[in-house]
Design a protein around this motif. Structure first.
Motif, PDB file in Angstrom:
ATOM      1  N   ALA A 213      38.776  36.939  26.541  1.00 12.39           N
ATOM      2  CA  ALA A 213      37.905  38.108  26.620  1.00 12.39           C
ATOM      3  C   ALA A 213      36.436  37.735  26.761  1.00 12.39           C
ATOM      4  O   ALA A 213      35.598  38.613  26.993  1.00 12.39           O
ATOM      5  CB  ALA A 213      38.099  38.989  25.385  1.00 12.39           C
ATOM      6  N   GLU A 214      36.104  36.454  26.624  1.00  6.06           N
ATOM      7  CA  GLU A 214      34.711  36.041  26.727  1.00  6.06           C
ATOM      8  C   GLU A 214      34.259  36.066  28.187  1.00  6.06           C
ATOM      9  O   GLU A 214      34.998  35.669  29.089  1.00  6.06           O
ATOM     10  CB  GLU A 214      34.534  34.633  26.157  1.00  6.06           C
ATOM     11  N   HIS A 215      33.036  36.526  28.398  1.00  7.05           N
ATOM     12  CA  HIS A 215      32.504  36.572  29.755  1.00  7.05           C
ATOM     13  C   HIS A 215      31.863  35.240  30.158  1.00  7.05           C
ATOM     14  O   HIS A 215      32.105  34.741  31.260  1.00  7.05           O
ATOM     15  CB  HIS A 215      31.478  37.700  29.882  1.00  7.05           C
ATOM     16  N   ASP A 216      31.037  34.677  29.287  1.00  4.41           N
ATOM     17  CA  ASP A 216      30.316  33.466  29.653  1.00  4.41           C
ATOM     18  C   ASP A 216      31.286  32.320  29.928  1.00  4.41           C
ATOM     19  O   ASP A 216      32.122  31.973  29.091  1.00  4.41           O
ATOM     20  CB  ASP A 216      29.350  33.072  28.535  1.00  4.41           C
ATOM     21  N   GLY A 217      31.185  31.759  31.112  1.00  4.48           N
ATOM     22  CA  GLY A 217      32.038  30.646  31.499  1.00  4.48           C
ATOM     23  C   GLY A 217      33.340  31.044  32.161  1.00  4.48           C
ATOM     24  O   GLY A 217      34.033  30.182  32.716  1.00  4.48           O
ATOM     25  N   ALA A 218      33.691  32.327  32.115  1.00  6.85           N
ATOM     26  CA  ALA A 218      34.952  32.770  32.704  1.00  6.85           C
ATOM     27  C   ALA A 218      34.899  32.655  34.224  1.00  6.85           C
ATOM     28  O   ALA A 218      33.872  32.926  34.849  1.00  6.85           O
ATOM     29  CB  ALA A 218      35.248  34.212  32.302  1.00  6.85           C
ATOM     30  N   VAL A 219      36.010  32.250  34.820  1.00  6.49           N
ATOM     31  CA  VAL A 219      36.148  32.200  36.275  1.00  6.49           C
ATOM     32  C   VAL A 219      37.048  33.348  36.689  1.00  6.49           C
ATOM     33  O   VAL A 219      38.204  33.432  36.255  1.00  6.49           O
ATOM     34  CB  VAL A 219      36.733  30.854  36.742  1.00  6.49           C
ATOM     35  N   ARG A 220      36.506  34.243  37.517  1.00  4.79           N
ATOM     36  CA  ARG A 220      37.233  35.452  37.888  1.00  4.79           C
ATOM     37  C   ARG A 220      37.159  35.675  39.393  1.00  4.79           C
ATOM     38  O   ARG A 220      36.166  35.322  40.033  1.00  4.79           O
ATOM     39  CB  ARG A 220      36.670  36.663  37.135  1.00  4.79           C
ATOM     40  N   PRO A 221      38.202  36.275  39.963  1.00  7.06           N
ATOM     41  CA  PRO A 221      38.256  36.458  41.417  1.00  7.06           C
ATOM     42  C   PRO A 221      37.399  37.622  41.896  1.00  7.06           C
ATOM     43  O   PRO A 221      37.222  38.625  41.202  1.00  7.06           O
ATOM     44  CB  PRO A 221      39.742  36.726  41.683  1.00  7.06           C
ATOM     45  N   LEU A 222      36.874  37.454  43.092  1.00  4.71           N
ATOM     46  CA  LEU A 222      36.081  38.483  43.760  1.00  4.71           C
ATOM     47  C   LEU A 222      36.554  38.633  45.197  1.00  4.71           C
ATOM     48  O   LEU A 222      37.088  37.696  45.796  1.00  4.71           O
ATOM     49  CB  LEU A 222      34.597  38.105  43.785  1.00  4.71           C
ATOM     50  N   LEU A 223      36.317  39.810  45.746  1.00  7.40           N
ATOM     51  CA  LEU A 223      36.524  40.066  47.170  1.00  7.40           C
ATOM     52  C   LEU A 223      35.164  40.435  47.755  1.00  7.40           C
ATOM     53  O   LEU A 223      34.723  41.581  47.671  1.00  7.40           O
ATOM     54  CB  LEU A 223      37.535  41.198  47.369  1.00  7.40           C
ATOM     55  N   HIS A 224      34.490  39.454  48.313  1.00  8.58           N
ATOM     56  CA  HIS A 224      33.123  39.656  48.790  1.00  8.58           C
ATOM     57  C   HIS A 224      33.156  40.302  50.175  1.00  8.58           C
ATOM     58  O   HIS A 224      33.941  39.904  51.034  1.00  8.58           O
ATOM     59  CB  HIS A 224      32.388  38.322  48.849  1.00  8.58           C
ATOM     60  N   PRO A 225      32.295  41.311  50.427  1.00  6.23           N
ATOM     61  CA  PRO A 225      32.297  41.938  51.752  1.00  6.23           C
ATOM     62  C   PRO A 225      31.794  41.027  52.862  1.00  6.23           C
ATOM     63  O   PRO A 225      32.080  41.269  54.037  1.00  6.23           O
ATOM     64  CB  PRO A 225      31.367  43.149  51.564  1.00  6.23           C
ATOM     65  N   ASP A 226      31.055  39.985  52.502  1.00  9.09           N
ATOM     66  CA  ASP A 226      30.588  39.017  53.494  1.00  9.09           C
ATOM     67  C   ASP A 226      31.741  38.070  53.823  1.00  9.09           C
ATOM     68  O   ASP A 226      32.228  37.357  52.938  1.00  9.09           O
ATOM     69  CB  ASP A 226      29.400  38.233  52.934  1.00  9.09           C
TER      70      ASP A 226
END
Length: 219
Positions: free
Chosen positions: A149-162
């Motif tokens: 649940a920690e945010h700092d340091g977490a690696v999370r997926p993104l879908l970038h429009p670029d």
């Protein structure tokens, strides 16, 4: 997992009252603009005080919403905006559940905060979201551990429009300064990673109804 939040538009975001604080934020905004990765400053309610161009570019295709724009309140965006899953990859497990866990801690600490109470009411209005918060979230935390649940340091997926980034990952870097801490604020930067991801079957789909797939409704 996407939800249509009810209720009224949240109250206007607080503006620092002193000229010194306002001047600091103005200079900090200039500093933030020089950061090449998406970055934002939020308070304990996740009300957004500042964003940079990279952040606004990341969410440029997000549609309008009365209460859950990513530049207004990032918590509400993650939980309630139907377009959230088009930008935040693995939306349920990587973004919604950690944000719900952080929200639960904030409610414990700032129980009488009107903004947090409004979010809690919106969660309660959706039976599936309420089940996730009351039953699914504790189950998930037991399964994956509190550190998930920690945010700092977490690696999370993104879908970038670029398309130069496309389906990728980001590492969240959370930090504050003494002045920001005095305002109860934190800066979050989404450091985009070079490694590309293969989109999973359920990612990037705009949902208009309540869905919950990754946690059970009860223990």
């Amino acid at each position: 997992m996407a939800y249509q939040a009810g209720g009224q538009r949240p109250a206007p975001r607080p503006v620092p009252e002193t000229p010194e604080a306002q001047a600091y934020l103005a200079d900090y905004a200039a500093f933030l603009e020089a950061v090449p990765f998406p970055s934002l400053v939020v308070d304990h309610r996740w009300d957004v005080l500042l964003t940079n161009s990279a952040f606004r570019t990341l969410f440029r295709d997000v549609g309008p919403h009365p209460t859950a724009l990513p530049t207004d309140n990032f918590l509400r965006f993650v939980l309630f905006h139907p377009d959230a899953a088009t930008v935040l990859g693995d939306h349920e497990s990587s973004w919604c559940l950690p944000m719900l866990a952080h929200f639960a801690k904030s409610v414990e600490r700032y129980g009488h905060d009107h903004g947090l109470q409004a979010v809690r009411r919106d969660i309660a209005q959706d039976p599936i979201m309420e089940a996730a918060y009351r039953h699914g979230l504790p189950h998930w935390l037991r399964a994956v551990g509190e550190q998930a649940a920690e945010h700092d340091g977490a690696v999370r997926p993104l879908l970038h429009p670029d398309p130069r980034w496309g389906a990728t990952d980001c590492r969240i870097v959370a930090e504050t300064t003494r002045t920001l801490q005095g305002m109860n604020c934190t800066r979050l930067t989404l450091v985009l990673r070079e490694a590309r991801r293969t989109p999973t079957r359920n990612r990037g789909i705009r949902r208009t109804a309540s869905h919950l797939r990754v946690v059970p409704a009860a223990d």
